[in-house]
Design an enzyme around this catalytic site. Structure first.
Site, PDB file in Angstrom:
ATOM      1  N   GLY A   1       7.299  -9.809   6.149  1.00  0.00           N
ATOM      2  CA  GLY A   1       7.648  -8.995   5.078  1.00  0.00           C
ATOM      3  C   GLY A   1       7.318  -7.754   4.805  1.00  0.00           C
TER       4      GLY A   1
ATOM      5  N   GLN B   1       4.142  -0.045   0.924  1.00  0.00           N
ATOM      6  CA  GLN B   1       3.513  -0.012   2.104  1.00  0.00           C
ATOM      7  C   GLN B   1       3.989   0.978   3.153  1.00  0.00           C
ATOM      8  OE1 GLN B   1       4.034  -4.371   2.723  1.00  0.00           O
ATOM      9  NE2 GLN B   1       2.302  -4.170   3.591  1.00  0.00           N
TER      10      GLN B   1
ATOM     11  N   CYS C   1      -1.680  -9.390   5.827  1.00  0.00           N
ATOM     12  CA  CYS C   1      -1.073  -8.263   5.451  1.00  0.00           C
ATOM     13  C   CYS C   1      -1.158  -7.055   6.110  1.00  0.00           C
ATOM     14  CB  CYS C   1      -1.616  -7.635   3.849  1.00  0.00           C
ATOM     15  SG  CYS C   1      -0.596  -6.291   3.166  1.00  0.00           S
ATOM     16  N   LEU C   2      -0.208  -6.505   6.618  1.00  0.00           N
ATOM     17  CA  LEU C   2      -0.040  -5.337   7.525  1.00  0.00           C
ATOM     18  C   LEU C   2      -0.888  -3.905   6.966  1.00  0.00           C
ATOM     19  CD1 LEU C   2       3.931  -5.392   8.380  1.00  0.00           C
ATOM     20  CD2 LEU C   2       1.887  -5.960   9.736  1.00  0.00           C
TER      21      LEU C   2
ATOM     22  N   HIS D   1       3.897 -12.586  -2.303  1.00  0.00           N
ATOM     23  CA  HIS D   1       3.182 -11.529  -1.398  1.00  0.00           C
ATOM     24  C   HIS D   1       3.795 -10.347  -1.623  1.00  0.00           C
ATOM     25  CE1 HIS D   1       0.095 -10.208   1.879  1.00  0.00           C
ATOM     26  NE2 HIS D   1       0.997  -9.428   1.817  1.00  0.00           N
ATOM     27  N   GLU D   2       4.858 -10.030  -1.410  1.00  0.00           N
ATOM     28  CA  GLU D   2       5.845  -8.614  -1.300  1.00  0.00           C
ATOM     29  C   GLU D   2       5.865  -8.335  -2.930  1.00  0.00           C
ATOM     30  OE1 GLU D   2       5.624  -7.224   1.248  1.00  0.00           O
ATOM     31  OE2 GLU D   2       5.170  -9.147   2.624  1.00  0.00           O
TER      32      GLU D   2
ATOM     33  N   HIS E   1       2.906  -6.570  -4.146  1.00  0.00           N
ATOM     34  CA  HIS E   1       2.744  -5.003  -3.641  1.00  0.00           C
ATOM     35  C   HIS E   1       3.349  -4.300  -4.600  1.00  0.00           C
ATOM     36  CE1 HIS E   1       0.946  -5.020   0.395  1.00  0.00           C
ATOM     37  NE2 HIS E   1       1.558  -6.191   0.686  1.00  0.00           N
TER      38      HIS E   1
HETATM   39 ZN   LIG Z   1       1.237  -7.290   2.282  1.00  0.00          ZN
END
Ligand SMILES: [Zn+2]
Length: 171
Positions: A46, A51, A93-94, A135-136, A139
């Protein structure tokens, strides 16, 4: 399509509440395609627009079931309107390098969103995809998964991250 740079904690842009999308144009389609490519390349399951340093309410989510060819969904202005139960699952998380941790999330969520052409839609998801959605969507409100950890665990990570960044600068 083009790869975009993923920004990392503690970059302040990750903490900004993203703006609602009200123009469904070519620029939005390009952003979505770039985000999907960046997610596959990372690889991740995701990705949220903040991000890649775009403070707008756009997420892409890998919705591939086992045995299927890879595909994703783009959700514009997603909002959790109903939820049910809880689950505990490992998250990473990236934008938060070198950390995975157990996070408690809703088991099942109903999400209102718009597609890339502005059509209003609704999605009901459970288990792993429900985790990714939560999670997304976090953000988009400047919330990172480390915010769901205990203060002790969060502070340990903050220290580790500072050391990582100091090493990157000297080395
Ligand atoms: Zn993340």
């Amino acid at each position: 399509m083009a790869l975009r740079k993923i920004i990392e904690y503690p970059e302040p842009l990750l903490r900004v509440k993203a703006k609602k999308v009200d123009t469904f144009d070519e620029e939005l389609k390009i952003l979505v395609e770039d985000m999907a490519e960046t997610m596959w390349e990372a690889p991740g399951v995701g990705l949220a627009a903040p991000q890649v340093a775009q403070s707008v309410r756009v997420i892409v989510v890998d919705v591939t079931e086992p045995g299927e060819e890879k595909h994703y969904m783009a959700l514009i202005n997603p909002e959790i309107v109903e939820h049910e139960g809880t689950q505990l699952d490992e998250e990473g998380c990236l934008s938060v390098p070198e950390l995975t941790a157990q996070v408690q999330r809703y088991k099942k969520v109903t999400v209102d969103y718009q597609s890339e052409d502005g059509t209003s839609k609704q999605l009901i998801a459970e288990d792993r995809i429900a985790v990714v959605l939560q999670h997304e969507i976090d953000h988009l409100d400047g919330i990172l998964f480390i915010d769901h950890l205990s203060p002790l665990k969060r502070n340990l990570y903050k220290k580790k991250r500072k050391k990582m960044l100091a090493l990157e600068q000297t080395g």
